[in-house]
Scaffold this motif. Sequence first.
Motif, PDB file in Angstrom:
ATOM      1  N   UNK A  52      -0.201  -0.174 -11.949  1.00  0.00           N
ATOM      2  CA  UNK A  52       0.608  -0.727 -10.782  1.00  0.00           C
ATOM      3  C   UNK A  52       1.587  -1.919 -11.377  1.00  0.00           C
TER       4      UNK A  52
ATOM      5  N   UNK B  83       0.712  -1.185   0.061  1.00  0.00           N
ATOM      6  CA  UNK B  83      -0.107  -0.037   0.019  1.00  0.00           C
ATOM      7  C   UNK B  83       0.796   1.182  -0.049  1.00  0.00           C
TER       8      UNK B  83
ATOM      9  N   UNK C 106      -4.553  -2.099  -9.796  1.00  0.00           N
ATOM     10  CA  UNK C 106      -4.954  -1.600 -11.134  1.00  0.00           C
ATOM     11  C   UNK C 106      -3.965  -1.650 -12.155  1.00  0.00           C
TER      12      UNK C 106
ATOM     13  N   UNK D 241      -8.673  -5.187  -2.723  1.00  0.00           N
ATOM     14  CA  UNK D 241      -8.970  -4.367  -3.956  1.00  0.00           C
ATOM     15  C   UNK D 241      -8.162  -4.738  -5.187  1.00  0.00           C
TER      16      UNK D 241
ATOM     17  N   UNK E  52       1.958   2.988  -2.402  1.00  0.00           N
ATOM     18  CA  UNK E  52       1.584   3.847  -3.287  1.00  0.00           C
ATOM     19  C   UNK E  52       0.596   4.696  -2.821  1.00  0.00           C
ATOM     20  N   UNK E  53      -0.317   4.448  -1.757  1.00  0.00           N
ATOM     21  CA  UNK E  53      -1.496   5.338  -1.487  1.00  0.00           C
ATOM     22  C   UNK E  53      -0.832   6.165  -0.275  1.00  0.00           C
TER      23      UNK E  53
ATOM     24  N   UNK F  18       1.034  -2.893  -6.034  1.00  0.00           N
ATOM     25  CA  UNK F  18       0.264  -3.573  -4.719  1.00  0.00           C
ATOM     26  C   UNK F  18      -0.793  -2.923  -4.156  1.00  0.00           C
ATOM     27  N   UNK F  19      -2.089  -3.317  -4.290  1.00  0.00           N
ATOM     28  CA  UNK F  19      -2.995  -2.392  -3.855  1.00  0.00           C
ATOM     29  C   UNK F  19      -3.593  -2.847  -2.404  1.00  0.00           C
ATOM     30  N   UNK F  20      -4.628  -2.282  -2.048  1.00  0.00           N
ATOM     31  CA  UNK F  20      -4.905  -2.648  -0.605  1.00  0.00           C
ATOM     32  C   UNK F  20      -5.660  -4.054  -0.583  1.00  0.00           C
TER      33      UNK F  20
END
Lengths: 176, 58
Positions: free
Chosen positions: B12, A9, B9, B6, A11-12, B1-3
């Motif tokens: 990524x 995470x 995308x 999720x 990226x966020x 890497x998404x949460x």
Amino acid sequence: MSAIPPKEGWYYTKIAKEEKIWIGLALVVCLGLFATMILWHVYGKQNPSFTTYKTNVHEFNALYDAFVEKYKVGEEHGFAVVKPDPNTDVFMRAQIWRWEPVLILKKGESYRFHLASTDFLHGFSLQPINMNFMVYPNHDYVLTFTPTEAGEYKVICNEFCGVGHHLMVGKIVVEE
Amino acid sequence: MAKEGEKTPFWLYVIEDPMLLLFMGVTIYAVFYLLWGVMELSNLPPIPEDLKKSILGR
């Protein structure tokens, strides 16, 4: 794909202020270099031609021959010596292994040079001023020259064009 | 890497793969540069007739 994978995470996460500044500075440098490239093209001392015509060997040779016939004033080592009128079109031909004709120009007057090769890729390198342009076959490169100093200038080929490449030397004489 | 939970995308995936980025960096530049060159070459005008007439005298 790194030895220490970042936390999930990442990226966020919010970008830090310092990083934003660095990104901004890098962008400014990039844009500055890009602008310099364009400005150099316009204001630099070696401005390549914006004019190029499509031609062929037959057509360019015909133009070259007519030009030489019109303005020929003599011969030097088998090369035609040509003295064109100021503000006219000047044709210069590159072929293995010669730059021709020998040109006599007048200081302070403009000439519209047409450069073309009739065989391979050659280079137009005006020495000792060191102005360099590539000359491809079947293309007529138009360059406007205004000689500002009297003297004798050499035109050498700066694209390797075979065993006689080093002998490919032309001459431009600028008179007062 | 998404949460967690999720969907990751697409972009990524792209920025996660350095080899893909390298390939894209070279390929996109090469393709556009080549296309630009082809466009320039195919749009070259011939030597103007007026100029030819003035030199050839006909």
